[in-house]
Scaffold this motif. Structure first.
Motif, PDB file in Angstrom:
ATOM      1  N   SER A   1       0.834  -1.201   0.000  1.00 20.19           N
ATOM      2  CA  SER A   1       0.000   0.000   0.000  1.00 20.19           C
ATOM      3  C   SER A   1       0.869   1.250   0.000  1.00 20.19           C
ATOM      4  O   SER A   1       2.075   1.186   0.283  1.00 20.19           O
TER       5      SER A   1
ATOM      6  N   ILE B   1       3.022   4.384   0.475  1.00 20.63           N
ATOM      7  CA  ILE B   1       4.409   4.787   0.223  1.00 20.63           C
ATOM      8  C   ILE B   1       5.261   3.587  -0.194  1.00 20.63           C
ATOM      9  O   ILE B   1       6.098   3.677  -1.098  1.00 20.63           O
TER      10      ILE B   1
ATOM     11  N   ASP C   1       4.835  -7.670   2.901  1.00 18.26           N
ATOM     12  CA  ASP C   1       3.751  -7.016   3.640  1.00 18.26           C
ATOM     13  C   ASP C   1       3.147  -8.063   4.564  1.00 18.26           C
ATOM     14  O   ASP C   1       3.240  -9.261   4.305  1.00 18.26           O
ATOM     15  N   ILE C   2       2.502  -7.599   5.617  1.00 13.11           N
ATOM     16  CA  ILE C   2       1.839  -8.541   6.535  1.00 13.11           C
ATOM     17  C   ILE C   2       0.512  -9.019   5.945  1.00 13.11           C
ATOM     18  O   ILE C   2       0.023 -10.083   6.297  1.00 13.11           O
ATOM     19  N   ARG C   3      -0.057  -8.260   5.002  1.00 11.82           N
ATOM     20  CA  ARG C   3      -1.363  -8.625   4.418  1.00 11.82           C
ATOM     21  C   ARG C   3      -1.134  -9.352   3.083  1.00 11.82           C
ATOM     22  O   ARG C   3      -0.662  -8.747   2.119  1.00 11.82           O
TER      23      ARG C   3
ATOM     24  N   ASP D   1       5.996 -10.185   8.782  1.00 12.94           N
ATOM     25  CA  ASP D   1       5.655  -9.196   9.812  1.00 12.94           C
ATOM     26  C   ASP D   1       6.950  -8.509  10.231  1.00 12.94           C
ATOM     27  O   ASP D   1       7.865  -9.172  10.752  1.00 12.94           O
ATOM     28  N   VAL D   2       7.028  -7.199  10.021  1.00 15.11           N
ATOM     29  CA  VAL D   2       8.280  -6.494  10.335  1.00 15.11           C
ATOM     30  C   VAL D   2       8.579  -6.469  11.828  1.00 15.11           C
ATOM     31  O   VAL D   2       9.706  -6.171  12.238  1.00 15.11           O
TER      32      VAL D   2
ATOM     33  N   ASN E   1      10.046   0.419   5.539  1.00 13.79           N
ATOM     34  CA  ASN E   1       8.918   1.335   5.336  1.00 13.79           C
ATOM     35  C   ASN E   1       7.691   1.032   6.198  1.00 13.79           C
ATOM     36  O   ASN E   1       7.024   1.956   6.667  1.00 13.79           O
TER      37      ASN E   1
ATOM     38  N   TYR F   1       2.882   7.110  18.312  1.00 13.97           N
ATOM     39  CA  TYR F   1       3.453   7.370  16.979  1.00 13.97           C
ATOM     40  C   TYR F   1       4.707   8.238  17.075  1.00 13.97           C
ATOM     41  O   TYR F   1       5.757   7.906  16.535  1.00 13.97           O
TER      42      TYR F   1
ATOM     43  N   LYS G   1       8.491   7.276  16.097  1.00 13.85           N
ATOM     44  CA  LYS G   1       9.091   7.931  14.920  1.00 13.85           C
ATOM     45  C   LYS G   1      10.307   8.778  15.313  1.00 13.85           C
ATOM     46  O   LYS G   1      11.241   8.935  14.514  1.00 13.85           O
TER      47      LYS G   1
ATOM     48  N   GLY H   1       5.127  14.581   6.037  1.00 15.51           N
ATOM     49  CA  GLY H   1       4.000  15.144   6.791  1.00 15.51           C
ATOM     50  C   GLY H   1       2.769  14.360   6.419  1.00 15.51           C
ATOM     51  O   GLY H   1       2.378  13.417   7.123  1.00 15.51           O
TER      52      GLY H   1
ATOM     53  N   ILE I   1       1.018  12.176   3.248  1.00 19.20           N
ATOM     54  CA  ILE I   1       1.173  11.527   1.946  1.00 19.20           C
ATOM     55  C   ILE I   1      -0.074  10.679   1.710  1.00 19.20           C
ATOM     56  O   ILE I   1      -0.551  10.000   2.646  1.00 19.20           O
TER      57      ILE I   1
ATOM     58  N   SER J   1      -2.280   7.768   1.309  1.00 23.30           N
ATOM     59  CA  SER J   1      -2.072   6.347   1.630  1.00 23.30           C
ATOM     60  C   SER J   1      -3.233   5.874   2.494  1.00 23.30           C
ATOM     61  O   SER J   1      -4.193   6.598   2.723  1.00 23.30           O
ATOM     62  N   LYS J   2      -3.089   4.657   3.006  1.00 23.53           N
ATOM     63  CA  LYS J   2      -4.135   4.077   3.879  1.00 23.53           C
ATOM     64  C   LYS J   2      -3.690   4.093   5.350  1.00 23.53           C
ATOM     65  O   LYS J   2      -4.166   3.299   6.153  1.00 23.53           O
TER      66      LYS J   2
ATOM     67  N   LYS K   1      -6.698  -2.330   9.840  1.00 26.83           N
ATOM     68  CA  LYS K   1      -6.398  -3.327   8.807  1.00 26.83           C
ATOM     69  C   LYS K   1      -5.268  -4.264   9.217  1.00 26.83           C
ATOM     70  O   LYS K   1      -5.186  -5.382   8.706  1.00 26.83           O
TER      71      LYS K   1
END
Ligand SMILES: NC(=O)c1ccc[n+]([C@@H]2O[C@H](COP(=O)([O-])OP(=O)(O)OC[C@H]3O[C@@H](n4cnc5c(N)ncnc54)[C@H](O)[C@@H]3O)[C@@H](O)[C@H]2O)c1
Length: 297
Positions: free
Chosen positions: A16, A18, A37-39, A62-63, A89, A155, A159, A189, A191, A193-194, A200
């Motif tokens: 998904s 980025i 990706d995990i999905r 899974d990261v 990412n 978050y 980050k 800032g 972008i 995306s989901k 999810k």
């Protein structure tokens, strides 16, 4: 790292936003792809869309799991013989009140956003050093890696850690005399995306907590504002172009959404405030609340 032709690029969270744009950007520049990706469903979709552009290895992972990241690095080298670009990412955002957020939710965000970068560095950098050819590690921090908003405990904390860890990687590579690996940290800032839909990938145990966050008036207003900002934010492909420009130049930082005066004033106010021991947040909060009041509900 300027020439990506024949390079091997690994992208986590490539299903998904980025991550998908970074994968597409690497492929467009001639790289072979390893996407994760995990999905499963999102990963399969991404692989199908990228299939015509060149070789793509897709591997569910899974990261937050060091074993999955080690397996990803190993599979990349088994398939393509080397790995040149790592995009650490995958990440998640969910607002929450610092003292009301469950330990499970804290741990989820720490594991996905922060420990994932530790796992990525430990699995990939030794392989890149052993290869000796041009390589690059890119991490995705956030504007929230240099500023903090109310509701951003999990978050911003993680980050900020991604920013510090990436800077530490850069410094250690330099101090240890490793000359073949570049490092870039991206601090977006907003972008497209989901990112605003954490349900999810959130663990089952915190699904109710994730859903209930929007019932809190302050968090609901903040997320409504952010959703609108993300929906109309910089397209992910445009961010990917900025990232590949930074990789080509060897830039440490990409700060795509901080060019306007208000964002600059916020980032500089907080940064200078920290350096001088002055609390810039009353002013920053006032500006944020006036923006929230103007935001469509
Ligand atoms: N979109 C923005 O405005 C914005 C701003 C700043 C930073 N970021 C960061 O950019 C990165 C990418 O996010 P995005 O905006 O593209 O969001 P997104 O939700 O569209 O994409 C993230 C992808 O990561 C995957 N993922 C989530 N948890 C995972 C896990 N444990 N293991 C593997 N994959 C997992 C998801 O399935 C999804 O496909 C994140 O680190 C995010 O924090 C985004």
């Amino acid at each position: 790292m300027q020439d990506l032709k024949g390079a091997v690029a690994v992208v986590t969270g490539a299903g998904s936003g980025i991550g998908y744009a970074l994968a597409r950007g690497a492929q467009a520049r001639g790289a072979k792809l390893v996407i994760s990706d995990i999905r499963e469903d999102a990963l399969a979709d991404a692989k199908a869309k990228l299939a015509d552009g060149g070789e793509v290895l897709a591997m569910r992972g899974d990261v937050a799991d060091a074993g999955d990241i080690e397996a990803l690095a190993s599979a990349a080298v088994d398939r393509f013989g080397k790995v040149n670009l790592l995009f650490n990412n995958a990440g998640v955002f969910a607002s929450g009140v610092a003292w009301k957020t469950s330990l499970e939710e804290y741990e989820w965000v720490i594991n996905v956003n922060q420990k994932s970068v530790i796992h990525g560095i430990r699995a990939f950098v030794p392989r890149m050093i052993a290869q000796g050819d041009p390589c690059h590690v890119t991490t995705i921090s956030s504007g929230a890696g240099i500023t903090v908003n109310p509701g951003f405990a999990t978050y911003s904390m993680t980050k900020h850690a991604v920013l510090a860890l990436t800077e530490a990687l850069y410094l250690d590579l330099t101090a240890q005399g490793v000359g073949n690996i570049g490092v870039t940290v991206v601090m977006p800032g907003v972008i497209q995306s989901k990112i605003m839909f954490p349900e999810k990938t959130g663990p089952d145990a915190i699904q109710d907590e994730l859903k209930s966050r929007l019932a809190n008036p302050a968090l609901g207003a903040l997320e409504a504002f952010m959703r609108q900002a993300v929906d109309t934010g910089l397209p992910a492909d445009a961010l990917a172009d900025l990232v590949y420009g930074a990789i080509a130049r060897g830039d440490l930082y990409v700060l795509p959404n901080f060019t306007d005066d208000a964002s600059q004033a916020t980032a500089q106010g907080i940064g200078l405030g920290r350096a001088r021991g002055e609390n810039a947040y009353p002013r920053v909060m006032q500006a944020l609340f006036s923006q929230l009041q103007q935001a469509p509900q």
